[in-house]
Design an enzyme around this catalytic site. Structure first.
Site, PDB file in Angstrom:
ATOM      1  N   ASP A  47      -0.373   5.175   0.718  1.00  0.00           N
ATOM      2  CA  ASP A  47      -0.738   6.136   1.752  1.00  0.00           C
ATOM      3  C   ASP A  47      -0.744   5.471   3.122  1.00  0.00           C
ATOM      4  O   ASP A  47      -1.506   4.539   3.370  1.00  0.00           O
ATOM      5  CB  ASP A  47      -2.128   6.732   1.472  1.00  0.00           C
ATOM      6  CG  ASP A  47      -2.147   7.575   0.207  1.00  0.00           C
ATOM      7  OD1 ASP A  47      -1.334   8.498   0.115  1.00  0.00           O
ATOM      8  OD2 ASP A  47      -2.982   7.291  -0.682  1.00  0.00           O
ATOM      9  N   ASP A  82       0.859  -1.174   0.000  1.00  0.00           N
ATOM     10  CA  ASP A  82       0.000   0.000   0.000  1.00  0.00           C
ATOM     11  C   ASP A  82       0.903   1.234   0.000  1.00  0.00           C
ATOM     12  O   ASP A  82       2.088   1.148   0.345  1.00  0.00           O
ATOM     13  CB  ASP A  82      -0.876  -0.032   1.253  1.00  0.00           C
ATOM     14  CG  ASP A  82      -1.689   1.234   1.421  1.00  0.00           C
ATOM     15  OD1 ASP A  82      -2.463   1.563   0.502  1.00  0.00           O
ATOM     16  OD2 ASP A  82      -1.526   1.894   2.461  1.00  0.00           O
ATOM     17  N   ASP A 134      -1.416  -0.437   6.080  1.00  0.00           N
ATOM     18  CA  ASP A 134      -1.647   0.194   7.380  1.00  0.00           C
ATOM     19  C   ASP A 134      -3.105   0.184   7.803  1.00  0.00           C
ATOM     20  O   ASP A 134      -3.416   0.622   8.895  1.00  0.00           O
ATOM     21  CB  ASP A 134      -1.155   1.644   7.352  1.00  0.00           C
ATOM     22  CG  ASP A 134      -2.033   2.516   6.458  1.00  0.00           C
ATOM     23  OD1 ASP A 134      -2.072   2.247   5.238  1.00  0.00           O
ATOM     24  OD2 ASP A 134      -2.688   3.442   6.965  1.00  0.00           O
TER      25      ASP A 134
END
Length: 336
Positions: free
Chosen positions: A19, A17, A215
């Site tokens: 961001d 990922d 995250d």
């Protein structure tokens, strides 16, 4: 798995990922560039997999390179690509798609032989919606007319928030929610937590055993579960230790680490489960925690998760100073 196996020795690709995992807005997360170089050095394929549909792959590469992170266009998989492909699979060549999103999303739609427009007409066969800071009431109104008129609806992703250097801002999911409320319809979802985006990224890497890294429990980790891939949660973005304890089965990672450098750590050390030096037990309505000295808070979190997920108890209570300090470091500041 042996004691010496690292994540990079067990998996042939890492699906990262962006961001909250690789960067926060314009700032790279410390240590990420080195961790990615290490992954490449161990022979693992790297794929940058983002739910953000506002940037073209070339723009993503430019951003990564500006942060001293090596990247190629072929290594980038965006939800704009996945959303356009999902619409294309349901339409005939040349049909009209109303795009609510950035120019990058328009380009992906048109690259598949579809006609992209911004305004509703009776020949609109589908609506494709992705994150774009320029989205306004007019764009949503045109999409609402199309959806109510019978057009198929594809959402590139449904992230309600977007992590930035300024904090959490409205994501595409917030705009999707507005259209859902206005039309009563439900979109097909291309990006995480749906499986298509991650599976496409894995296939592009020729991976037999990929590892999803992110995250967010509700997108990255849930997407890994949906795709049938192992996953690593890093605590550098949206999801917190408290979120992790309360995670539903479909949002539970295989591994947990403070940051991306853990890719080079022994895999066994990152697994959810009991840890030497920490004692966790269910005591009435709380998880009672005790330690025998200075211990790593991440180790405690993995031990907490095992008991919380088995018992359903998510409140924590420290029984000694070592536990109190470790829990505070994990954000459990109210622990008694």
């Amino acid at each position: 798995m042996t004691d010496g196996d690292t994540l990079l020795s067990l998996y042939d690709a890492v699906l990262l990922d962006l961001d909250g995992t690789v960067y926060h807005g314009p700032r790279p997360i410390p240590g990420v560039a080195e961790a990615i170089r290490d992954a490449r050095g161990h022979g693992a394929a790297v794929r940058f997999v983002t739910n953000n549909a506002s940037k073209a792959p070339g723009d993503v590469v430019e951003t990564l390179r500006s942060m001293q992170i090596d990247a190629e266009i072929a290594e980038v998989s965006t939800s704009a690509q996945a959303g356009a492909k999902l619409a294309w699979q349901q339409l005939d060549e040349g049909q009209t798609v109303l795009v609510v999103g950035a120019p990058a999303l328009i380009a992906e739609v048109e690259a598949l032989g579809l006609r992209a427009v911004r305004e509703y007409s009776e020949d609109v066969a589908a609506v494709v919606q992705g994150h774009w800071p320029g989205t306004g009431w007019k764009h949503l109104a045109e999409a609402a007319l199309a959806i109510r008129g019978g057009a198929r609806w594809v959402a590139c992703n449904v992230d309600v928030t977007l992590p930035t250097e300024r904090g959490l801002l409205p994501g595409n999911g917030a705009m999707v929610a507005a259209l859902r409320a206005a039309t009563g319809a439900e979109p097909a979802v291309a990006g995480k937590p749906a499986a298509p985006l991650l599976r496409t990224a894995s296939e592009s890497a020729g991976a037999r055993k990929p590892l999803v890294v992110g995250d967010r429990l509700d997108t990255d980790i849930a997407g890994g579960v949906a795709a049938g891939f192992d996953s690593l949660l890093v605590l550098t973005g949206v999801s917190t230790p408290a979120d992790l304890l309360a995670a539903a089965p479909e949002e539970r990672p295989t591994y947990v680490a403070a940051e991306l450098s853990a890719l080079a750590a022994p895999a066994k050390d990152l697994l959810i489960g009991p840890r030497d030096g920490w004692r966790v037990r269910v005591d009435s309505d709380a998880l009672a925690v005790a330690g025998d000295g200075a211990r790593d808070g991440s180790e405690l979190l993995r031990a907490l998760c095992e008991v919380a997920w088995e018992s359903g108890v998510t409140t924590v209570r420290a029984e000694d100073e070592a536990a109190r300090a470790a829990l505070a470091g994990l954000g459990f500041t109210s622990a008694a």
